[in-house]
Design a protein around this motif. Sequence first.
Motif, PDB file in Angstrom:
ATOM      1  N   LEU A   1     -23.056  13.361  27.736  1.00  0.00           N
ATOM      2  CA  LEU A   1     -22.052  13.373  28.796  1.00  0.00           C
ATOM      3  C   LEU A   1     -20.929  12.425  28.409  1.00  0.00           C
ATOM      4  O   LEU A   1     -21.178  11.345  27.875  1.00  0.00           O
ATOM      5  N   GLU A   2     -19.709  12.831  28.681  1.00  0.00           N
ATOM      6  CA  GLU A   2     -18.547  11.974  28.430  1.00  0.00           C
ATOM      7  C   GLU A   2     -17.763  11.869  29.727  1.00  0.00           C
ATOM      8  O   GLU A   2     -17.233  12.860  30.229  1.00  0.00           O
ATOM      9  N   LEU A   3     -17.715  10.667  30.282  1.00  0.00           N
ATOM     10  CA  LEU A   3     -17.025  10.454  31.547  1.00  0.00           C
ATOM     11  C   LEU A   3     -15.572  10.054  31.295  1.00  0.00           C
ATOM     12  O   LEU A   3     -15.259   9.399  30.303  1.00  0.00           O
ATOM     13  N   HIS A   4     -14.718  10.462  32.205  1.00  0.00           N
ATOM     14  CA  HIS A   4     -13.292  10.175  32.073  1.00  0.00           C
ATOM     15  C   HIS A   4     -12.862   9.165  33.126  1.00  0.00           C
ATOM     16  O   HIS A   4     -13.601   8.861  34.063  1.00  0.00           O
ATOM     17  N   ASP A   5     -11.648   8.650  32.969  1.00  0.00           N
ATOM     18  CA  ASP A   5     -11.155   7.591  33.853  1.00  0.00           C
ATOM     19  C   ASP A   5     -11.298   7.982  35.319  1.00  0.00           C
ATOM     20  O   ASP A   5     -10.889   9.073  35.730  1.00  0.00           O
ATOM     21  N   GLY A   6     -11.901   7.084  36.073  1.00  0.00           N
ATOM     22  CA  GLY A   6     -12.007   7.292  37.507  1.00  0.00           C
ATOM     23  C   GLY A   6     -13.172   8.147  37.951  1.00  0.00           C
ATOM     24  O   GLY A   6     -13.305   8.447  39.143  1.00  0.00           O
ATOM     25  N   GLN A   7     -14.045   8.547  37.020  1.00  0.00           N
ATOM     26  CA  GLN A   7     -15.192   9.388  37.393  1.00  0.00           C
ATOM     27  C   GLN A   7     -16.306   8.493  37.910  1.00  0.00           C
ATOM     28  O   GLN A   7     -17.043   7.903  37.147  1.00  0.00           O
TER      29      GLN A   7
ATOM     30  N   GLU B   1     -23.505  19.866  39.699  1.00  0.00           N
ATOM     31  CA  GLU B   1     -24.129  20.717  38.679  1.00  0.00           C
ATOM     32  C   GLU B   1     -24.915  19.882  37.662  1.00  0.00           C
ATOM     33  O   GLU B   1     -26.019  20.257  37.259  1.00  0.00           O
ATOM     34  N   THR B   2     -24.352  18.723  37.291  1.00  0.00           N
ATOM     35  CA  THR B   2     -25.037  17.849  36.334  1.00  0.00           C
ATOM     36  C   THR B   2     -26.281  17.229  36.961  1.00  0.00           C
ATOM     37  O   THR B   2     -27.340  17.156  36.331  1.00  0.00           O
ATOM     38  N   TRP B   3     -26.168  16.774  38.219  1.00  0.00           N
ATOM     39  CA  TRP B   3     -27.352  16.229  38.903  1.00  0.00           C
ATOM     40  C   TRP B   3     -28.468  17.277  38.941  1.00  0.00           C
ATOM     41  O   TRP B   3     -29.636  16.983  38.671  1.00  0.00           O
ATOM     42  N   ASN B   4     -28.102  18.521  39.272  1.00  0.00           N
ATOM     43  CA  ASN B   4     -29.103  19.582  39.355  1.00  0.00           C
ATOM     44  C   ASN B   4     -29.728  19.846  37.984  1.00  0.00           C
ATOM     45  O   ASN B   4     -30.950  20.072  37.879  1.00  0.00           O
ATOM     46  N   LEU B   5     -28.898  19.817  36.947  1.00  0.00           N
ATOM     47  CA  LEU B   5     -29.402  20.041  35.592  1.00  0.00           C
ATOM     48  C   LEU B   5     -30.416  18.970  35.209  1.00  0.00           C
ATOM     49  O   LEU B   5     -31.491  19.270  34.667  1.00  0.00           O
ATOM     50  N   LEU B   6     -30.097  17.710  35.519  1.00  0.00           N
ATOM     51  CA  LEU B   6     -30.999  16.614  35.176  1.00  0.00           C
ATOM     52  C   LEU B   6     -32.309  16.682  35.964  1.00  0.00           C
ATOM     53  O   LEU B   6     -33.364  16.301  35.459  1.00  0.00           O
ATOM     54  N   GLU B   7     -32.233  17.163  37.193  1.00  0.00           N
ATOM     55  CA  GLU B   7     -33.442  17.307  38.009  1.00  0.00           C
ATOM     56  C   GLU B   7     -34.424  18.306  37.394  1.00  0.00           C
ATOM     57  O   GLU B   7     -35.631  18.227  37.628  1.00  0.00           O
TER      58      GLU B   7
ATOM     59  N   ILE C   1     -35.955  14.306  27.641  1.00  0.00           N
ATOM     60  CA  ILE C   1     -34.771  14.353  26.803  1.00  0.00           C
ATOM     61  C   ILE C   1     -34.100  12.981  26.846  1.00  0.00           C
ATOM     62  O   ILE C   1     -34.457  12.123  27.671  1.00  0.00           O
ATOM     63  N   VAL C   2     -33.151  12.767  25.964  1.00  0.00           N
ATOM     64  CA  VAL C   2     -32.355  11.539  25.988  1.00  0.00           C
ATOM     65  C   VAL C   2     -30.948  11.896  26.459  1.00  0.00           C
ATOM     66  O   VAL C   2     -30.297  12.785  25.898  1.00  0.00           O
ATOM     67  N   LEU C   3     -30.497  11.224  27.493  1.00  0.00           N
ATOM     68  CA  LEU C   3     -29.165  11.419  28.042  1.00  0.00           C
ATOM     69  C   LEU C   3     -28.244  10.330  27.499  1.00  0.00           C
ATOM     70  O   LEU C   3     -28.526   9.145  27.645  1.00  0.00           O
ATOM     71  N   THR C   4     -27.161  10.724  26.840  1.00  0.00           N
ATOM     72  CA  THR C   4     -26.165   9.745  26.397  1.00  0.00           C
ATOM     73  C   THR C   4     -24.939   9.883  27.289  1.00  0.00           C
ATOM     74  O   THR C   4     -24.451  10.999  27.515  1.00  0.00           O
ATOM     75  N   VAL C   5     -24.464   8.765  27.809  1.00  0.00           N
ATOM     76  CA  VAL C   5     -23.326   8.765  28.745  1.00  0.00           C
ATOM     77  C   VAL C   5     -22.243   7.849  28.197  1.00  0.00           C
ATOM     78  O   VAL C   5     -22.330   6.621  28.303  1.00  0.00           O
ATOM     79  N   ASP C   6     -21.227   8.455  27.597  1.00  0.00           N
ATOM     80  CA  ASP C   6     -20.095   7.687  27.101  1.00  0.00           C
ATOM     81  C   ASP C   6     -19.161   7.407  28.268  1.00  0.00           C
ATOM     82  O   ASP C   6     -18.629   8.332  28.890  1.00  0.00           O
TER      83      ASP C   6
ATOM     84  N   GLN D   1     -28.715   5.617  41.062  1.00  0.00           N
ATOM     85  CA  GLN D   1     -29.307   6.946  41.237  1.00  0.00           C
ATOM     86  C   GLN D   1     -29.680   7.563  39.881  1.00  0.00           C
ATOM     87  O   GLN D   1     -30.733   8.190  39.750  1.00  0.00           O
ATOM     88  N   LEU D   2     -28.809   7.375  38.900  1.00  0.00           N
ATOM     89  CA  LEU D   2     -29.067   7.961  37.588  1.00  0.00           C
ATOM     90  C   LEU D   2     -30.262   7.285  36.917  1.00  0.00           C
ATOM     91  O   LEU D   2     -31.131   7.966  36.350  1.00  0.00           O
ATOM     92  N   ARG D   3     -30.324   5.969  36.987  1.00  0.00           N
ATOM     93  CA  ARG D   3     -31.474   5.270  36.402  1.00  0.00           C
ATOM     94  C   ARG D   3     -32.777   5.700  37.089  1.00  0.00           C
ATOM     95  O   ARG D   3     -33.800   5.921  36.440  1.00  0.00           O
ATOM     96  N   ARG D   4     -32.721   5.816  38.396  1.00  0.00           N
ATOM     97  CA  ARG D   4     -33.909   6.222  39.172  1.00  0.00           C
ATOM     98  C   ARG D   4     -34.342   7.633  38.783  1.00  0.00           C
ATOM     99  O   ARG D   4     -35.542   7.897  38.599  1.00  0.00           O
ATOM    100  N   LEU D   5     -33.378   8.533  38.648  1.00  0.00           N
ATOM    101  CA  LEU D   5     -33.690   9.906  38.263  1.00  0.00           C
ATOM    102  C   LEU D   5     -34.272   9.960  36.848  1.00  0.00           C
ATOM    103  O   LEU D   5     -35.225  10.703  36.591  1.00  0.00           O
TER     104      LEU D   5
END
Length: 200
Positions: free
Chosen positions: A77-83, A89-95, A100-105, A117-121
Motif C-alpha cells: 500500500l502507498e498512502l498519499h498526502d492527507g490520507q 475496500e482495503t479494510w474489507n480485503l484485509l479482513e 501475508i505481509v502488509l507494507t504501508v509506505d 485499527q490496522l495493528r489490531r486487524l
Amino acid sequence: MTEISGKVENPFSARFVRPGAIPYIFPPGCSAESLYQTFERLQRMGAVVGPHGVGKSALITALADWMEQHQIPCLRLELHDGQRTLDQETWNLLEDRSEIVLTVDGYEQLSAWARYQLRRLCRKRRLGLIGTAHSDVELPLLYAPEPNEDLAWQIVQLLLQRGEPLISREDVHESFARHQGNLREMLFDLYDLYELRRSR
C-alpha cells in the motif's frame, strides 16, 4: 555494481529515480534477508524510520520485492498526502486475508485511530505489518536508513550508466551537503545540473 543498460537524455528523470527503479544499496552487513529475519524476531511488525529523502520508500520496495521473490505473500500500500485512513475496500480485503505481509509506505499519515485499527486487524488476521514513518509510530523499529556521501555517489554512478559522465564526485559532494543528506532532493538537483551541461 549492478549494470543498467539503455542510454537516455537525462538519467536523473523521475522514472529512473523512483523507488524500485534502481536497486536499493544496503550497507555492509545488512540485506533484505537479514531485515526480514529481524522482522520475524519483532513478531512481524516493524517501522522503517527516517527523515524525508533518506530512502525509506526504496528500502520498503526492495524488501517487498525480496519477499515476493521468496514466495512470501505481500500486499503493498502507498498512502498519499492527507490520507488519514484506508478506504473501505482495503479494510474489507484485509479482513479476508491471513498470513501475508502488509507494507504501508506513508504509514504515519494514518490517524492514530486508523493505525490502532490496522495493528489490531493485523494481529487478529496474523498479518505482518511494515510501515514507513518520520518518527515513532507505535511499531518496533525495524530499520533507520542513514545515507552518506559514498552511498549517494554509488547511486549516481548507477544512474550515469544510462547517460553521459556529466556529473562528478565533487558535484555529488556539494549537492549532498547542500541538501543535508536528502537523497531525493540531491537527485532532483543533479537532474537540473545534468540538463544544463547536456544543453551546452
